[in-house]
Write an enzyme that holds these catalytic residues in place. Structure first.
Site, PDB file in Angstrom:
ATOM      1  N   ASP A 107       0.847  -1.196   0.000  1.00 38.66           N
ATOM      2  CA  ASP A 107       0.000   0.000   0.000  1.00 38.66           C
ATOM      3  C   ASP A 107       0.883   1.246   0.000  1.00 38.66           C
ATOM      4  O   ASP A 107       1.962   1.235  -0.581  1.00 38.66           O
ATOM      5  CB  ASP A 107      -0.925  -0.047   1.230  1.00 38.66           C
ATOM      6  CG  ASP A 107      -2.292   0.554   0.953  1.00 38.66           C
ATOM      7  OD1 ASP A 107      -2.389   1.795   0.834  1.00 38.66           O
ATOM      8  OD2 ASP A 107      -3.261  -0.208   0.846  1.00 38.66           O
ATOM      9  N   HIS A 161      -3.872   6.083   3.208  1.00 34.84           N
ATOM     10  CA  HIS A 161      -4.617   4.869   2.876  1.00 34.84           C
ATOM     11  C   HIS A 161      -4.024   3.635   3.563  1.00 34.84           C
ATOM     12  O   HIS A 161      -4.749   2.829   4.165  1.00 34.84           O
ATOM     13  CB  HIS A 161      -4.623   4.688   1.356  1.00 34.84           C
ATOM     14  CG  HIS A 161      -5.518   3.595   0.861  1.00 34.84           C
ATOM     15  ND1 HIS A 161      -5.097   2.291   0.732  1.00 34.84           N
ATOM     16  CD2 HIS A 161      -6.813   3.618   0.453  1.00 34.84           C
ATOM     17  CE1 HIS A 161      -6.093   1.545   0.261  1.00 34.84           C
ATOM     18  NE2 HIS A 161      -7.141   2.324   0.072  1.00 34.84           N
ATOM     19  N   ASN A 188     -14.562  -0.386  -6.917  1.00 38.68           N
ATOM     20  CA  ASN A 188     -15.655   0.487  -6.491  1.00 38.68           C
ATOM     21  C   ASN A 188     -16.433   1.071  -7.666  1.00 38.68           C
ATOM     22  O   ASN A 188     -16.773   2.250  -7.675  1.00 38.68           O
ATOM     23  CB  ASN A 188     -15.083   1.629  -5.637  1.00 38.68           C
ATOM     24  CG  ASN A 188     -14.217   1.125  -4.504  1.00 38.68           C
ATOM     25  OD1 ASN A 188     -14.590   0.212  -3.784  1.00 38.68           O
ATOM     26  ND2 ASN A 188     -13.040   1.713  -4.342  1.00 38.68           N
ATOM     27  N   SER A 214     -11.452  -1.375  -0.368  1.00 39.29           N
ATOM     28  CA  SER A 214     -10.188  -1.421   0.377  1.00 39.29           C
ATOM     29  C   SER A 214     -10.447  -1.702   1.846  1.00 39.29           C
ATOM     30  O   SER A 214      -9.762  -2.510   2.486  1.00 39.29           O
ATOM     31  CB  SER A 214      -9.448  -0.084   0.252  1.00 39.29           C
ATOM     32  OG  SER A 214      -8.782   0.034  -0.957  1.00 39.29           O
TER      33      SER A 214
END
Length: 383
Positions: A130, A163, A254, A317
């Protein structure tokens, strides 16, 4: 293979300006990769441009910026070359500031607190590929290992986006009364920083991240990102990690689509995750359908954020981090389960979605830590 010819060609083809396209170079014949690396090391002073080449031992590939992309030339040299695509983290909404809560709603919904007397994920190693993690965050003080910074190997994988810290918090935060608690608070997060401050990365960085996770003996890899097009090299390295016994959990995307998922979640070797809301229904933004293996809370999820704070975010996520945490709880109690067995167990023990019973039986359900550790399906509404 004529390695001298190959080295000369690569040296002449590499773009040292930093403006050229990045490529993934694989060998058509087994064994050529190892010998090529030996030759690269031997002649690195003679061919200075070759120093820009990175390598993945798991994929047995070279990662480098090239000017020439003539497939005929590469075939003559015994090479397969693929353009290095970009890939992005999965989070559709901007984060909103929230106060810390000891156990966020999603963690309660999957029943994690109910199994902490049996398992807290102790000693389970999770590679989170990430944006890095906030090493100074109170919630993560006991949850983070060193990891790796793929964009700058000389420093810790500090998060400059947020994130990755959010993902790490949901999986393994152990902040106690002053912060929040994650799904598996005694598991250990190894941040693998492959994404920049904008949440963007190259496929080659993901390949190197997976390579690092396998060599570092991670039990789980959390991949909360995706792209629309496939990559033969990414599929290959995901398959190799799966064969090595690493559980790969990936967010489905998404896009509100009902019959697709982003890559790498679409690969059968991953556990593909969709998102649900507080009512146990599929979140409005989540992809859904036959490519989803399991759903988990992903709407308005509060977790750790940069600067010691907390933020609310929505996305597949966020759902993926709940599933990675649940698998950590399971593996701490049942360490010999294979990735395939874990996927089947997740699907078999899932709680039905908030739909009619007939529709619920036709699709995967929502992860339940209670059912997962019991290993059997309970009655509707339990867990």
């Amino acid at each position: 293979m004529d390695y001298a010819k190959l080295l000369r060609f690569l040296n002449d083809s590499i773009d040292t300006s930093g403006k050229g396209g990045r490529h993934i170079v694989r060998f058509l014949q087994p064994g050529h990769y190892s010998e090529c690396l030996r030759q690269l090391f031997k002649y690195r002073r003679k061919y200075p441009a070759l120093r820009l080449i990175r390598s993945s031992s798991l994929l047995q590939a070279l990662l480098c910026p090239l000017r020439h992309t003539d497939s005929t030339i590469y075939a003559e040299l015994g090479l397969y070359v693929e353009s290095d695509s970009t890939i992005s983290v999965h989070s559709p909404t901007s984060p909103t500031k929230e106060r810390a809560t000891d156990i966020p709603w999603g963690i309660k919904r999957i029943g994690a607190p109910e199994v902490w007397s049996v398992s807290t994920g102790h000693r389970i190693r999770i590679g989170v590929i990430d944006t890095g993690a906030d090493y100074s965050h109170p919630d993560l003080r006991y949850s983070l290992a060193r990891g790796v910074h793929l964009l700058n190997r000389h420093i810790l994988p500090h998060d400059d986006n947020g994130h990755g810290t959010h993902i790490a918090g949901t999986i393994a935060a152990a902040g106690g009364a002053q912060g929040m608690i994650g799904v598996a608070p005694r598991s250990l997060i190894y941040p693998v920083k492959a994404f920049d401050h904008n949440g963007s990365a190259f496929v080659s960085d993901i390949i190197l991240g997976i390579d690092w996770c396998v060599r570092s003996r991670m039990h789980i890899i959390n991949m909360s990102f995706g792209m629309k097009s496939t990559s033969a090299s990414l599929r290959n390295v995901v398959n190799k990690a799966n064969e090595a016994g690493v559980v790969i959990v990936a967010s489905s995307g998404n896009d509100k689509k009902q019959r697709t998922a982003d890559y790498p979640a679409k690969y059968t070797q991953t556990i593909s995750v969709g998102a649900t809301n507080r009512e146990g229904k599929i979140a409005s933004f989540s992809n859904s359908g036959p490519y989803i293996d399991i759903y988990a809370p992903g709407e308005k999820i509060t977790s750790s954020w940069l600067g010691g704070g907390h933020r609310e975010m929505s996305g597949t996520s966020m759902a993926t981090s709940h599933v990675s945490g649940a698998i950590a709880l399971l593996l701490a109690a049942r360490p010999n389960l294979t990735p395939g067995e874990i996927k089947r167990r997740l699907r078999r023990t899932a709680r039905p979605l908030a739909l009619t019973q007939a529709r619920a039986r036709s699709r995967p359900g929502e992860v339940s830590a209670v059912r997962l550790l019991r290993g059997r399906v309970g009655r509707r509404g339990q867990g």
